[in-house]
Every structure is written in structure tokens, then in C-alpha cells.
Design an enzyme around this catalytic site. Structure first.
Site, PDB file in Angstrom:
ATOM      1  N   VAL A  50      -0.029  -2.540  10.709  1.00  0.00           N
ATOM      2  CA  VAL A  50       0.538  -2.236  12.022  1.00  0.00           C
ATOM      3  C   VAL A  50      -0.060  -3.120  13.117  1.00  0.00           C
ATOM      4  CG1 VAL A  50       1.282   0.120  11.517  1.00  0.00           C
ATOM      5  CG2 VAL A  50      -1.051  -0.274  12.293  1.00  0.00           C
TER       6      VAL A  50
ATOM      7  N   LYS B 295      -9.503   2.512  -1.815  1.00  0.00           N
ATOM      8  CA  LYS B 295      -9.754   1.838  -0.527  1.00  0.00           C
ATOM      9  C   LYS B 295     -11.060   2.327   0.101  1.00  0.00           C
ATOM     10  CE  LYS B 295      -7.120   0.833   3.736  1.00  0.00           C
ATOM     11  NZ  LYS B 295      -5.896   1.242   4.473  1.00  0.00           N
TER      12      LYS B 295
ATOM     13  N   CYS C  48      -5.249  -3.445   2.360  1.00  0.00           N
ATOM     14  CA  CYS C  48      -4.945  -3.434   3.797  1.00  0.00           C
ATOM     15  C   CYS C  48      -6.168  -3.648   4.686  1.00  0.00           C
ATOM     16  CB  CYS C  48      -4.189  -2.147   4.147  1.00  0.00           C
ATOM     17  SG  CYS C  48      -3.261  -2.294   5.715  1.00  0.00           S
TER      18      CYS C  48
ATOM     19  N   GLU D  41       0.842  -1.198   0.000  1.00  0.00           N
ATOM     20  CA  GLU D  41       0.000   0.000   0.000  1.00  0.00           C
ATOM     21  C   GLU D  41       0.881   1.253   0.000  1.00  0.00           C
ATOM     22  OE1 GLU D  41      -2.029   0.064   3.723  1.00  0.00           O
ATOM     23  OE2 GLU D  41      -3.573   1.494   3.092  1.00  0.00           O
TER      24      GLU D  41
END
Lengths: 267, 267
Positions: free
Chosen positions: B174, B114, B147, B45
Site C-alpha cells: 500500500v 512473516k 511484503c 501475500e
């Protein structure tokens, strides 16, 4: 009001064709639930009948009506001050269902009829025709689905959208994927999941136990053995499932984009 | 026609504020893709811009238009005989999008914007307003999501319903949950999933790599390291994803009960 909910799983080895043996297992578990102050007792799928029927006819002989049947009566008796859920081979005028009746404080509250039938179940049972239910137990909201429903993410999602904090999940698992997938179900919905699986072998099918409780963050809080029978429990705070914030800006359910999901409901 | 599809993941460490460095990483990966006859090259990404913008203004300066921007031109050049997908910080007249343009044989084919924005992305980007796309590459059908879309089972499901055999998934992860969840996405949809994650640290955020390819049965076919950069690849047969039979009686998609799923599309 309860401040902590004690979830008990009764991992059993039902015997197909021996309803008396299955009833004895239930009685024993309820005694243990009493002794250990279990608030919610969950047993496996088809706990009254066993799973691997030789024919639809055999399943009919092992079925019962809800809530009049012998197994249901025992569930009702054992539900004083608690919830009892177990899979029951249900007989109705239109046919058999793979069902999970729920009893609370001696009363029959609701029955969920399995929507997604697995393999030969399709030759024995009618599929349920209603979305999975959520019900209130004191201040808590408990949802219900059965076994193979796990592979359809739609089911746990619907339960979360209906407000379930804890998903009760009676199962008779033969494929190896479910336990890890239920961790994902917990994470993606921020709910507790309680999978009560059976153990033992039955006419060539092997069931692998490992009944588990998973927290909203994916942590496995309880995991039983692959062949043990009996009661295990864990204390949870269902309110943890009300916090749907994954980051300070991400509410897991409010961030959904239902307008973009229409393909999910096309026939 | 291809009989086996070689999927390449370019695991990179984009540098926020240094588009030239990011362009060099892309060029290097494309040379390696040429040398190793990669059919589908997937990068993380926001590979052109880096992730942790100090402000929306900084993101604007690091954005480009699709397909005219410098990064996109390089993707186009590198897509001779193959598909190239990477995350791009996209500038449009209405604002910025967290996008993934797809190039094939030198042409820009489509862009996915997205739909589910993560945390501070909400302060920088507009959300996409279209369901995720599926496109044909020779005989194969490839789907695309970005993501955080991973946590919404609706997205992979929509791609499977649209016929995707392989889901390409550029990411900057993350939180620690995605990789295991993508195994569930593969199993519940019987598709290949390709997660291209970045590595490195950026302004206090840490990205953990471990880019992976998962088979329809949940097997992890490729797993990169937690800090490596570079190209890794695996050969797959996308047609494996066309077999949706989980048992002789269970077709994973045909067994869905869309009429019972209506709650999923309520606003």
C-alpha cells in the site's frame, strides 16, 4: 538553539597532486558558507588530496595528520559557529586512512576512518576499525560515513540506531548506483542523508557530482548538477527524523527483530 | 539440470471473504504456468484470504492449516516440476500467521512466517520467530520473505548471506516506496528479487501491482501494470547472483565487517 539547520554542500573538483589548489577551493567555500550562514558544510571524500593516486607513495606525499595538517587547520578556522566535514587523506604512524575529520566551533571533534575501502583504495589505505560515529551539534545529532559505505546497509542502520537524524556522506562516486540507494537509506531509517560528491575527471576516473540531500520520506530536497562546482544549500528540520512511525502501529526501529538478525554479525 | 530459470509472477486481485474465488485464480494461474513452462510461480501475500480483514475473527474463518488446507492442496497439485509460492493466512494451534508456504514437485517443502508485521496485521497475526529461509531447487538457491520485510535491509541481507540467488517476495503493498527499494536490495546484495504484488481495492485499501523482477545490477527485467491480473514471466540465470565482485577488489559479502556491526543485534 537552532530551529532549522542549514545544510551546505561544497561540490568540488579536487586536483590530485595539487594540495594548494584544493586548499583554495576550501577557502572559497568557507567564504560562501559565511556569506550564506551555513550551519553544516560537507565536502567530498579526499578533498585535500584528490583521489586517483598513482601509487601509495604519492598518497603519502599528499596526506596530512589530523588535526595538525594544513587542510585541517583551514577546516578548523572555517568552523566557527558551524560544523565542517571533509574527506582527508590521513597520515598516521601505522599508515594512511581515508578519513573524514569533523570540526565544530574551531575545534576538532572526531575523525571517522572509512571502514569499507573501494577498489584500489585497498592498496593505499588501512581500513577503519570503528563503527561510524554520531555527534551532537546543538540539539541535533549528525552521523558520518564515507562514499562506498553506502552499499553496506549496515552502516546507515548503525548510524540511525545511534540516533543520527542526518547522515553526512562525503563521496567520490564512480559507480552509478549510489544516489538512488541513498533514497532507500533515508526511507529505511527515516533519516536525512547528505551526499557530497565530487565532479571532474582524474587519470581516467570520472566523477558525476549530483550531490544531494534526501528527506526521511525519500524526497530529494537538493540536487546539484553533474559538473557544477560551488556551494548549494537547503534548510531542514532534523527533528523530522525523530518520527519513526511509518504507520500508527509501525515504529521503524522498534519493530526490528535483533534476535533474528544474528547471522549479520557472524564472521 | 535447468540452465535458465523461468520466473512467473501471478499478479492477482484476491477477494477478502471469498476463498472459492481466490482458489479459482490460483487454478487459472497454474494452467497458464503449465502452458508456459514456468519454473517458479510466485503469487502475492495472503492470496488465499484477501488482506483487509474486518476482525481477527474474520481472518480465522478465512485461514487454513499448512499443508492440509484447500489452497495449499491446490498449490501442491500445481507444483509438479516447479516451485509454487503464495501468501497464505495460516491457522495453527497458537494462532494465525501471515505465511508463505513453498511447494515443489507436489510436496510441501517449507513455510516462512512473516517476521515484520505491518499496521493492523499486528492485531490479527503472530509474528514469525525464525530468520527467512533459503532452499534449493535443482542447482538454484531461492530465498523467501514477505511484503513489509522489504523495509528491513537485514532480511534481504540475511538471505544473501545464506546463499540466495533469487529472493521471492509475495506482497500486498500500500505504501509507494517498495519497488525502488527492491532495486537497492538487488544491488546491495547482488541478487535477483521477485516482488509479486496484488492489485485492486479492498475496504478502503488500494494495492498498486507493478509486480517486478530486478537483476543483481538493479536492472528491472519485468514490470507488470498497476491493475492487470494474470501471469507474466522472465527467464533469468540465477548464477549471475554468484558473482559478488563489484570491482576487481570488492567482493560485496566478503568485504562486510561483521565485528563492527554488533550494534545491529543488540536488543
Amino acid at each position: 538553539m537552532l530551529s532549522v539547520l542549514r545544510i551546505g554542500i561544497g561540490q568540488t573538483d579536487p586536483v590530485v597532486g595539487d594540495p594548494d589548489a584544493n586548499l583554495l577551493m576550501l577557502r572559497k567555500l568557507i567564504r560562501e558558507a559565511d556569506a550564506n550562514r551555513i550551519d553544516v558544510l560537507v565536502l567530498p571524500e579526499l578533498a585535500n588530496s584528490g583521489y586517483a593516486f598513482e601509487s601509495r607513495e604519492e598518497a603519502v606525499t599528499l596526506s596530512e595528520t589530523i588535526p595538525e595538517g594544513a587542510y585541517c587547520k583551514e577546516m578548523a578556522k572555517g568552523s566557527s559557529g558551524r560544523v565542517v566535514v571533509a574527506g582527508v587523506c590521513e597520515r598516521t604512524s601505522e599508515g594512511l586512512y581515508n578519513s573524514a575529520p569533523l570540526f565544530m566551533n574551531g575545534r576538532h571533534v572526531l575523525t571517522y576512518r572509512k571502514v569499507h575501502l573501494f577498489n584500489r583504495e585497498k592498496e593505499v589505505f588501512l581500513p577503519g576499525e570503528s563503527e561510524p560515529p554520531v555527534f551532537e551539534f546543538g540539539e541535533y545529532r549528525l552521523g558520518l560515513m564515507i562514499c562506498w559505505d553506502w552499499i553496506f546497509p549496515e552502516m546507515a542502520r548503525i548510524l540511525a540506531l545511534k540516533g543520527a537524524q542526518v547522515i553526512l556522506h562525503p563521496a567520490n562516486l564512480v559507480l552509478p548506483y549510489c544516489h538512488r540507494a541513498m533514497v532507500t537509506r533515508s526511507i529505511e531509517n527515516r533519516v536525512f542523508t547528505v551526499t557530497a560528491n565530487r565532479v571532474g575527471e582524474e587519470r581516467g576516473l570520472s566523477f558525476y557530482g549530483e550531490s544531494q540531500v534526501v528527506a526521511p520520506n525519500g524526497e530529494v530536497l537538493l540536487k546539484m548538477g553533474g559538473s557544477d562546482t560551488g556551494l548549494a544549500w537547503v534548510d531542514i528540520d532534523p527533528a523530522r527524523a525523530d518520527d519513526k512511525m511509518m504507520t500508527e502501529r509501525n515504529h521503524l526501529l522498534n519493530d526490528r527483530r535483533p534476535r533474528l538478525y544474528r547471522r549479520l554479525v557472524e564472521d
